[in-house]
Design a protein around this motif. Structure first.
Motif: not given
Length: 360
Positions: A276-286, A229-240
């Motif tokens: 994991l390597a595939t994900f962090v290469a695309r989104q290293p800040e995560q 199970v992999l978790c990803e965070r993105t800013p919410d569009k309505h609440f900054q």
């Protein structure tokens, strides 16, 4: 009682404090951390431009801080929007225990709350240094949240660094408990002297690292599936300063017909790290693993030629007590240098920190 406004203000303060983080005000610990973090990115994802390093570093630290309060804020509406979480999958774990394998990505602590909310009895494998911290969180936070949800918390901790950890994991599974494992923790793993005996060498980006495979071997021995199970965070569009948390349930790992424990453990572990390597290469800040992955890398044992001091792009600077140091990014070799040389390289190395500091 916290209000929506006070929670958003707290989250805004955390994010803004890192948006304006300046290396000139950093402690020696953070300065050294940024140097080795830079070396890790340089060696594992060399195509990533160095001008991106400071912003990734800021977001990485903001994500770490937010991960500690996301669990507390999860019950409040409009703070966290959770998508991708499979409630039916979680409900099945109550009757069909498994090894839930996750990573230090996104809001990585939130899965503890979600499993507890679903009434899943589980055992969390934690590092020795985090054992007391997780124990306090379990007592002060998870228990309270479970009571609010009208469920009984059935969560226990297993110290990953204790010799009997695998035995405790096996006993927990036989009692019908699922096991929650952060595969990228590699607690207590050191390359020196152990790599060829007990650790598996896996590809990670353009490097190789030494990792444990005991979890996968245990799954084979106990007949348990591994659910990544992999978790990803993105800013919410309505609440900054609220966030959208996305979960990705990756394909479960089970032994193939007649596959030995050794072969399954190798295949499953390599698969988990490849994901994991595939994900962090695309989104290293995560991923917070950039701060310490150098401890697991298998470095070239051959002596390196004398580094080229004229190539400023191959060096990082940091302080260690009353010493000034240069870190050679390709080799991770550290060289004590005069303060004059440190100051000369410091300005060149940190130039991107000065050009992209956010003021709002």
């Amino acid at each position: 009682m916290k209000t929506l406004d006070s929670i958003l203000a707290q989250r805004r303060h955390i994010i803004q404090s890192y948006q304006t983080f300046d290396i000139r005000r950093a402690s020696q610990r953070i300065e050294r951390q940024f140097a080795f973090y830079s070396a890790n990115l340089h060696n594992i994802v060399p195509l990533l431009p160095k001008k991106a390093y400071p912003e990734i570093f800021r977001k990485l630290h903001a994500n770490r801080r937010l991960s500690f309060i996301d669990v507390e804020h999860a019950p409040y509406e409009h703070i966290l929007t959770i998508s991708g979480w499979d409630n039916l999958w979680a409900a099945r774990l109550r009757h069909c225990p498994a090894i839930v394998c996750t990573y230090h990505t996104g809001s990585y602590r939130l899965i503890n709350y979600l499993l507890a909310r679903a009434g899943v009895p589980f055992s969390l494998l934690v590092a020795n240094g985090a054992y007391r911290q997780e124990q306090q969180a379990m007592q002060a936070l998870y228990t309270s949240l479970a009571q609010q949800a009208g469920i009984t918390l059935d969560m226990e901790l297993i110290d990953a660094e204790q010799p009997q950890a695998l035995f405790q994991m096996a006993r927990a599974a036989k009692q019908g408990r699922s096991l929650l494992v952060y595969i990228d923790g590699n607690t207590g793993t050191t390359v020196a002297g152990e790599v060829y005996r007990n650790l598996l060498q896996v590809d990670f980006g353009l490097q190789r690292m030494a990792v444990r495979k005991g979890m996968a071997a245990l799954a084979h021995r106990l007949g348990l599936p591994i659910h990544p199970v992999l978790c990803e965070r993105t800013p919410d569009k309505h609440f900054q300063y609220g966030h959208s948390i996305a979960y990705h349930h990756l394909p479960s790992l089970l032994p193939l017909p007649n596959e030995t424990q050794h072969d399954f453990a190798d295949r499953a572990t390599r698969t988990l790290y490849a994901q994991l390597a595939t994900f962090v290469a695309r989104q290293p800040e995560q991923w917070e693993g950039w701060l310490n992955i150098h401890n697991q890398l298998i470095l070239d044992p051959q002596p390196h030629p004398a580094p080229d001091l004229d190539d400023l792009g191959l060096w990082a600077t940091y302080r260690a007590g009353n010493r000034a140091c240069l870190l050679h990014l390709p080799s991770y070799c550290t060289y004590p240098v005069p303060w004059k040389l440190y100051r000369q390289y410091w300005g060149s190395y940190n130039i991107h920190f000065f050009s992209d500091i956010h003021t709002s």
